[in-house]
Design a protein around this motif. Sequence first.
Motif, PDB file in Angstrom:
ATOM      1  N   MET A 128       2.587  20.117  -5.336  1.00 50.42           N
ATOM      2  CA  MET A 128       2.529  18.927  -6.181  1.00 50.42           C
ATOM      3  C   MET A 128       3.027  17.688  -5.422  1.00 50.42           C
ATOM      4  SD  MET A 128       3.807  20.654  -9.748  1.00 50.42           S
ATOM      5  CE  MET A 128       3.573  19.194 -10.717  1.00 50.42           C
ATOM      6  N   HIS A 129       3.376  17.845  -4.163  1.00 49.19           N
ATOM      7  CA  HIS A 129       3.759  16.756  -3.246  1.00 49.19           C
ATOM      8  C   HIS A 129       4.970  15.967  -3.721  1.00 49.19           C
ATOM      9  CE1 HIS A 129       0.098  17.510  -1.009  1.00 49.19           C
ATOM     10  NE2 HIS A 129      -0.558  17.498  -2.169  1.00 49.19           N
ATOM     11  N   VAL A 130       5.878  16.611  -4.439  1.00 54.20           N
ATOM     12  CA  VAL A 130       7.093  15.927  -4.882  1.00 54.20           C
ATOM     13  C   VAL A 130       8.017  15.657  -3.702  1.00 54.20           C
ATOM     14  CG1 VAL A 130       9.164  16.205  -6.318  1.00 54.20           C
ATOM     15  CG2 VAL A 130       6.932  16.784  -7.220  1.00 54.20           C
ATOM     16  N   ILE A 131       7.916  16.438  -2.658  1.00 52.24           N
ATOM     17  CA  ILE A 131       8.774  16.267  -1.498  1.00 52.24           C
ATOM     18  C   ILE A 131       8.567  14.896  -0.837  1.00 52.24           C
ATOM     19  CG2 ILE A 131       7.271  17.302   0.256  1.00 52.24           C
ATOM     20  CD1 ILE A 131       9.866  18.794   1.189  1.00 52.24           C
ATOM     21  N   HIS A 132       7.414  14.291  -1.037  1.00 54.74           N
ATOM     22  CA  HIS A 132       7.112  12.980  -0.468  1.00 54.74           C
ATOM     23  C   HIS A 132       7.022  11.897  -1.538  1.00 54.74           C
ATOM     24  CE1 HIS A 132       6.363  15.053   3.247  1.00 54.74           C
ATOM     25  NE2 HIS A 132       5.478  15.833   2.657  1.00 54.74           N
ATOM     26  N   SER A 133       7.571  12.141  -2.725  1.00 53.82           N
ATOM     27  CA  SER A 133       7.438  11.209  -3.837  1.00 53.82           C
ATOM     28  C   SER A 133       8.625  10.249  -3.906  1.00 53.82           C
ATOM     29  CB  SER A 133       7.339  11.966  -5.161  1.00 53.82           C
ATOM     30  OG  SER A 133       6.153  12.705  -5.198  1.00 53.82           O
ATOM     31  N   THR A 173       0.852  -1.185   0.000  1.00 55.89           N
ATOM     32  CA  THR A 173       0.000   0.000   0.000  1.00 55.89           C
ATOM     33  C   THR A 173       0.890   1.238   0.000  1.00 55.89           C
ATOM     34  OG1 THR A 173      -0.112  -0.011   2.406  1.00 55.89           O
ATOM     35  CG2 THR A 173      -1.869  -1.150   1.221  1.00 55.89           C
ATOM     36  N   PRO A 174       0.497   2.253  -0.712  1.00 55.71           N
ATOM     37  CA  PRO A 174       1.318   3.469  -0.730  1.00 55.71           C
ATOM     38  C   PRO A 174       1.292   4.155   0.630  1.00 55.71           C
ATOM     39  CG  PRO A 174      -0.742   3.832  -1.882  1.00 55.71           C
ATOM     40  CD  PRO A 174      -0.698   2.380  -1.532  1.00 55.71           C
ATOM     41  N   GLU A 175       2.422   4.765   0.933  1.00 59.05           N
ATOM     42  CA  GLU A 175       2.499   5.518   2.182  1.00 59.05           C
ATOM     43  C   GLU A 175       1.691   6.797   2.038  1.00 59.05           C
ATOM     44  OE1 GLU A 175       5.812   7.971   4.746  1.00 59.05           O
ATOM     45  OE2 GLU A 175       6.473   6.327   3.467  1.00 59.05           O
ATOM     46  N   ILE A 176       0.855   7.052   3.001  1.00 61.29           N
ATOM     47  CA  ILE A 176       0.008   8.246   2.971  1.00 61.29           C
ATOM     48  C   ILE A 176       0.633   9.286   3.891  1.00 61.29           C
ATOM     49  CG2 ILE A 176      -2.255   9.188   3.507  1.00 61.29           C
ATOM     50  CD1 ILE A 176      -3.399   6.416   2.852  1.00 61.29           C
ATOM     51  N   HIS A 177       0.856  10.457   3.340  1.00 59.81           N
ATOM     52  CA  HIS A 177       1.424  11.544   4.130  1.00 59.81           C
ATOM     53  C   HIS A 177       0.436  12.699   4.164  1.00 59.81           C
ATOM     54  CE1 HIS A 177       4.471  14.057   5.967  1.00 59.81           C
ATOM     55  NE2 HIS A 177       4.054  15.016   5.162  1.00 59.81           N
TER      56      HIS A 177
END
Length: 111
Positions: free
Chosen positions: A72-77, A7-11
């Motif tokens: 764009m949430h790249v910091i958590h990509s 499952t993808p990590e949800i931040h």
Amino acid sequence: MAEQQHTPEIHVTPLTTYLLVFAALAGGTLLTWWVSTINVEVTLFGTLISLNTPIALLIATIKAVLVILFFMHVIHSTRLTWVVVVGAFLWLGVLFVLTFADYLTRGWTIY
């Protein structure tokens, strides 16, 4: 053997982060406007060069990085996303260098 589910990590980004980024973007906009109202010039090799455009482009780049990282949430990509984003910025840098090299080496003549 037990199956593992990936499952993808949800931040969840706090609202204060978004508000601080918004304040930085608004401040960058005001800073860009302020730089456009003053005349920033430097003499390089006997030629007077205006620095307003490079300063405005630097501020715009910083603002774009903030938007890309946080909105764009790249910091958590993933790392692959980071490679694509960094590659895009390197290509943009190459285009800026080539454009300014052409622009600054032209023989401007006022008719």
